[in-house]
Structure formats: C-alpha cells, structure tokens
Scaffold this motif. Structure first.
Motif, PDB file in Angstrom:
ATOM      1  N   ALA A 168      84.058  26.791  50.970  1.00  0.00           N
ATOM      2  CA  ALA A 168      84.930  27.364  49.936  1.00  0.00           C
ATOM      3  C   ALA A 168      85.641  26.302  49.101  1.00  0.00           C
ATOM      4  CB  ALA A 168      85.954  28.300  50.560  1.00  0.00           C
ATOM      5  N   GLY A 169      85.073  25.124  49.046  1.00  0.00           N
ATOM      6  CA  GLY A 169      85.510  24.160  48.051  1.00  0.00           C
ATOM      7  C   GLY A 169      86.780  23.387  48.336  1.00  0.00           C
ATOM      8  N   ASN A 170      86.892  22.257  47.655  1.00  0.00           N
ATOM      9  CA  ASN A 170      88.059  21.388  47.621  1.00  0.00           C
ATOM     10  C   ASN A 170      88.390  20.721  48.950  1.00  0.00           C
ATOM     11  OD1 ASN A 170      89.597  20.568  45.347  1.00  0.00           O
ATOM     12  ND2 ASN A 170      91.417  21.265  46.383  1.00  0.00           N
ATOM     13  N   THR A 171      87.476  20.787  49.909  1.00  0.00           N
ATOM     14  CA  THR A 171      87.766  20.195  51.216  1.00  0.00           C
ATOM     15  C   THR A 171      87.854  18.671  51.144  1.00  0.00           C
ATOM     16  OG1 THR A 171      85.403  20.346  51.707  1.00  0.00           O
ATOM     17  CG2 THR A 171      86.819  22.073  52.585  1.00  0.00           C
ATOM     18  N   ALA A 172      87.076  18.043  50.281  1.00  0.00           N
ATOM     19  CA  ALA A 172      87.100  16.575  50.189  1.00  0.00           C
ATOM     20  C   ALA A 172      88.479  16.081  49.781  1.00  0.00           C
ATOM     21  CB  ALA A 172      86.045  16.084  49.206  1.00  0.00           C
TER      22      ALA A 172
END
Length: 208
Positions: free
Chosen positions: A10-14
């Motif tokens: 679901a994105g933006n984990t980095a």
C-alpha cells in the motif's frame, strides 16, 4: 526493540522505513504473522483506496493478527490510509468494513470554494487533547494528501487541521494511534512524532 511496518503493498513504505532509520529505530517491513506478533510496536502505512487496502490485508490474512496483537497491548500507529483503516468502516467506493480499532466512519471531504479535494499540502495543526504523540504540535505544519476524513467521536479526536471543515489529523484510542498526514514527509515535526511513538513503544516493551 523492533517496530514492524506492515507490508500489504500500500505504498510509501520506503519513506517510512527511512524516517524510522533516521531516528534510530530497528524497523522491519513484513507481512509475516509471527514477526508482527513478536514486534514491540506496529506501523500501518498506506496510500490509495480503502477497499483495495482492506482486501489486500484480508488476502494476506493480516486482519486477525493486527487485531490480536493490538489487543495484547502492542502500540500501533496508522499513517494516512493506515489511520483510516483503523475505523469501523469507510464510504469510499461504497461501504467497506475496516479494522474496527477506533469507532467511526471514513467519509469524503466535502468540496467547498477554495478547498479543492484532495486535501494536499502543508497545513497547521490544532491540538484538542494531549496524548503521548502530541507534545509541541500546536500550530506546527505537516504534509497531507487525502480525499477522505475520519469521522470519529470527539473522545478519540486529538488534533485537527482547518480545511473548510475540521479535518481529523490525529486520533487515538488506548494503544492505537493515527496520523492522517505523513510524518515521514513532514520534516522535523514529523520525525518528532515518530520519536514520540518510539518512546511509547519503548515504555511498553520495558514494562512487560
């Protein structure tokens, strides 16, 4: 002390992992149930649509483990869509059931003159009630990107931002916290909030 960042594509984990690393947190991106259960704290990030996110959590069999780990006392921080998923339901693309960790329903931000949707950019915070995550936040600016807001009872509403309506910016219930904005994109203010969550996790882990 380990914080598990829940992985459900679901994105933006980095960016979240980078911010946690910057404040010295041992963080792991994981969808493994045993790793989630054994973590000292949980972060549920998220960018995208509520129904898609819930479907992916269910597909990975993560709903039950998130609920049981939180019920055992492990602190959880939901970020952006992750905060919305903490609620009982969302009206996005029809009614979808959420995790039910905080009472309330996710609703679309009403369109008003001079307030385009999505609510995107920097906005000032107004603290309504103090929690472990809210020190020094009054009038500080953080970065938002969202089209839906968490309609929760006032007892769970900690911080708002003015966007034609009082947009819930932070909510909480016991060991469950939510930030509608992106702490990982909000400079030193955001890092400070993650630091406060780190302290909550550390205090909980050392008291058990």
């Amino acid at each position: 002390m380990t914080i598990a960042v829940i992985d459900y594509d679901a994105g933006n984990t980095a960016n979240v992992l980078r911010a946690l690393n910057k404040i010295g947190v041992d963080a792991v991106l994981t969808a493994d149930q045993a790793t989630i259960r054994s973590a000292d704290g949980l972060i549920l990030p998220g960018v995208g649509a509520f129904p898609t996110a819930m479907a992916e959590l269910e597909k990975r069999d993560l709903v039950g483990v998130i609920k049981s780990t939180v019920a055992s006392g492990t602190p959880l921080l939901g970020i952006c869509l992750g905060m919305q998923l903490l609620l009982e339901a969302s009206e996005e693309h029809g009614m979808t059931r959420g995790l039910g960790l905080i009472p309330g329903t996710c609703r679309e931000i009403p369109t008003k003159a001079n307030f385009p949707v999505p609510h995107m950019g920097w906005n000032a915070l107004d603290v309504h009630q103090n929690t472990a995550l809210t020190p020094e936040l009054q009038d500080k600016y953080v970065y938002f990107v969202h089209s839906y807001f968490t309609d929760v009872p006032t007892e769970f509403l900690d911080v708002t931002a003015d966007y034609g309506i009082k947009v819930p910016a932070m909510i909480s219930r016991g060991n469950v916290y939510g930030a509608q904005f992106h702490p990982e994109k909000s400079g030193d203010v955001g890092l400070g909030i993650l630091e406060e969550f780190k302290e909550v996790v550390y205090a909980d882990s050392t008291s058990n």
